[in-house]
Design an enzyme around this catalytic site. Structure first.
Site: not given
Length: 284
Positions: A74, A205, A214
């Protein structure tokens, strides 16, 4: 349980130091699902667990989506945990973070600005044809790291003005498209002429909805724009609903390397989790 909550451009995370907490690995997915549930617990997009390094890094990061599934990496989370590592004495001004997708390097730019080198792309297809929701679409499909973190990138003028419900339905359909064996995070890119920046919305997701930002989606979007000649790799300025980020990268033939994601971090709070439902389940 001692926890830290941080966010990077609106992408929020709960962090625990499991070197100290010593929660068994098999209980971490359920803990992630419980602790990330908004209104019933601390609430977050993701859950990050600090572990002792195994491969020469300063520390290891395990990342879990809010539904308890494992995430390969991430970007915004890595920026936040880079700061966490620096401020908690786990690393210096440069942070070497072991992730499921490979080693990630972070750097402290200032008190709140951190940059991380995202995993290099291991798969790129800038001309993939898919059919969803009665639409024939061309998407760029990118996997970062190994195992690859999958992203689909779509570029169009109408995504900024599209009805939010319709865009969510489209994002969900693409996320589950059969052409993506692992599913995909879906990034909708439009150029905001009024601000001179690319605007990106990401359907993630594991969260199964849009998030405010993101990091790996921003990186994959910047890479796509550069490969298509729509942006300069020296610096791509992008905006997400949660804030502004920038990306620099080096093009390498049909691929790229040295994808650096830079932006703000925010230390929301540090404290003790007393959530009786969650802690009872974890300590059974």
């Amino acid at each position: 349980m001692e926890i830290t909550k941080m966010h990077g451009a609106g992408n929020d995370f709960i962090i625990i130091n499991n070197i100290r907490e010593k929660i068994p690995a098999e209980k971490l997915p359920r803990l992630a699902e419980k602790i990330c549930t908004r209104r019933l617990s601390a609430g977050a997009d993701g859950f990050m667990v600090v572990e002792a390094p195994k491969e020469g890094g300063d520390f290891r990061m395990l990342f879990f989506n809010s539904d308890g599934t494992v995430g390969e990496m991430c970007g915004n989370g890595a920026r936040c945990i880079a700061r966490y590592g620096y401020e908690n004495g786990l690393a210096g001004e440069t942070q070497r973070i072991e992730t499921t997708a490979g080693l990630v390097t972070g750097r402290r730019v200032s008190d709140r600005i951190y940059t991380v080198r995202l995993n290099d792309p291991t798969h790129i297809d800038t001309d993939m044809k898919i059919s969803v929701c009665g639409r024939d679409l061309t998407v760029s499909y990118i996997e970062l790291g190994n195992p690859g973190l999958p992203h689909a990138v779509l570029i169009g003028d109408d995504y900024m003005t599209m009805d939010s419900g319709d865009l969510r339905a489209l994002g969900r359909a693409i996320r589950w498209c059969e052409k993506f064996p692992k599913g995909a995070n879906v990034n909708f890119c439009s150029f905001d002429k009024s601000r001179g920046k690319w605007f990106v919305r990401t359907y993630e997701r594991g969260v199964e909805d849009f998030t405010l930002a993101c990091g790996t989606g921003i990186g994959s979007s910047a890479l796509t724009l550069c490969l298509k000649g729509l942006a300069s790799p020296e610096e791509v300025k992008l905006s997400a609903p949660g804030g502004d980020l920038s990306v620099s990268l080096t093009l390498n033939g049909d691929g790229a390397k040295d994808i650096w994601l830079t932006g703000p971090t925010n230390m929301v709070y540090k404290g003790t989790l007393t959530d009786e439902d969650t802690l009872t389940e974890v300590t059974l």
